[in-house]
Write an enzyme that holds these catalytic residues in place. Structure first.
Site: not given
Ligand SMILES: *Cc1c(COP(=O)(O)O)cnc(C)c1O
Length: 358
Positions: A181
């Site tokens: 991210k």
């Molecule tokens: C990355 C993501 C998640 C999950 O987050 P994690 O930190 O990987 O558990 C949930 N929703 C969306 C839309 C994502 O892109």
């Protein structure tokens, strides 16, 4: 090799200094100094009232469902990362899918009301690729039917709506700080909560329901962020302006090169929102074209990703719902490489291959 994203790694010496501090203190988890400092700095940076750091974004979603006592059906979007839906099912809730708007890729609020039943407890929209949902319209509907709203804001770090953090909308917004991210803590996530009492309750929920050395107040889970994760976050946060600026340059070059090409459809951005340039999706005319582009790029060691594929209403463990926009876009969408230091020369190669094969 060029991937869809590249994890930002901060100055290693700076990170080591934080690690030294952690070792000196001997305190490596359980709401330590680093976590507290990162919460304070993020609250300021994001412009939110309360933030709770947790170990990942998926757990943040699960905690949010418990926090708001969700039951029965939750209306959500089929066009997201699988965790949006799987976390609901994992918590014994039933995802009810509303199709997306084919321009914004976000849940189409016009189709929301027809899906509300006596069993609906909440709405779970996603700010897809950081593109803000129509938060005022969604909140209006939620109020009318007395429903909770949780925004999966995993992509919306730093995004503003009408000049204010979009994370302040809904009962809870959930962030992911996974390594892929825009802002990351290796693995990590956060709950953004406006209401004081809910915030206090969430504090308990993420730490087994423990309220004191000998007191346990209700059921909880372990969702705590540790000090090493927070140290990474502090380092990355120092550099966030540059990370976003670097991405913006790449984003604008793609935008410039692909605007006006009929065979390529681009995401329409909410006019009331700022952007964090986390993704650059293109939608092509067919899955066949998409697979051809993907193959040509891969032959050049370039690895875009099919985000989001498949459409979540086709998962084996959910009930069937029609969602044609989501289905069609899922089949034909490709997220192109974008990160702070993607070189222009490399990007031009990507653009050339796509233009030749679209
Ligand atoms: C990355 C993501 C998640 C999950 O987050 P994690 O930190 O990987 O558990 C949930 N929703 C969306 C839309 C994502 O892109």
């Amino acid at each position: 090799m060029i991937n869809v994203t590249k994890t930002y790694l901060p100055d290693v010496e700076k990170f080591k200094q934080y690690v030294d501090k952690i070792f000196d203190s001997g305190w490596i988890t359980n709401n330590g100094q680093m976590v507290k400092e990162l919460e304070k700095r993020l609250k300021e940076y994001l412009g939110v009232k309360h933030i709770i750091l947790v170990s990942n974004g998926t757990l943040a979603l699960q905690v949010a469902y418990k926090l708001l006592d969700l039951t029965g059906e939750v209306i959500t979007t089929p066009f997201s990362f699988v965790a949006t839906t799987s976390s609901l099912v994992w918590e014994g809730l039933k995802p009810v899918f509303v199709d997306i708007d084919s321009d914004t890729f976000c849940l189409d609020y016009n189709k929301l009301e027809e899906k509300i039943t006596r069993n609906t407890s909440a709405i779970l929209p996603v700010h897809v690729f950081g593109n803000g949902c129509e938060v005022e319209e969604i909140d209006k509907i939620a109020q009318k039917y007395d429903l909770k709203v949780i925004y999966d804001a995993a992509h919306a770090f730093g995004v503003k709506y009408k000049g204010e953090s979009i994370l302040n909308y809904g009962d809870v917004s959930v962030l992911s700080f996974h390594a892929t991210k825009v802002f990351h803590t290796i693995e990590g996530g956060a709950l953004i909560i406006n209401e004081d009492q809910l915030y206090d309750k969430a504090r308990k929920l993420i730490n087994f329901g423990i309220t004191g050395p000998d007191t346990i107040d209700g059921i909880g889970i372990n969702a705590k962020m540790n000090e090493f994760q927070a140290a990474m976050g502090l380092c990355v946060l120092d550099d966030i302006e540059n990370i976003i600026k670097g991405r913006q340059k790449v984003y604008e070059n793609y935008l410039n090169e692909f605007s006006g090409i009929n065979q390529i459809k681009l995401q329409v951005i909410n006019k009331n929102c700022t952007q964090n340039y986390s993704y650059f999706p293109i939608v092509v005319s067919s899955e066949k074209v998409l697979l051809k582009i993907k193959e040509k790029l891969e032959a050049n060691n370039i690895y875009p990703r099919r985000y989001f594929y498949p459409s979540l209403n086709t998962l084996s463990y959910v009930d069937e719902y029609e969602a044609n926009n989501s289905y069609n876009i899922s089949n034909n969408i490709l997220c192109l490489p974008i990160y702070y230091n993607l070189e222009l020369e490399q990007q031009q190669k990507i653009i050339k291959i796509i233009k030749e094969n679209v």
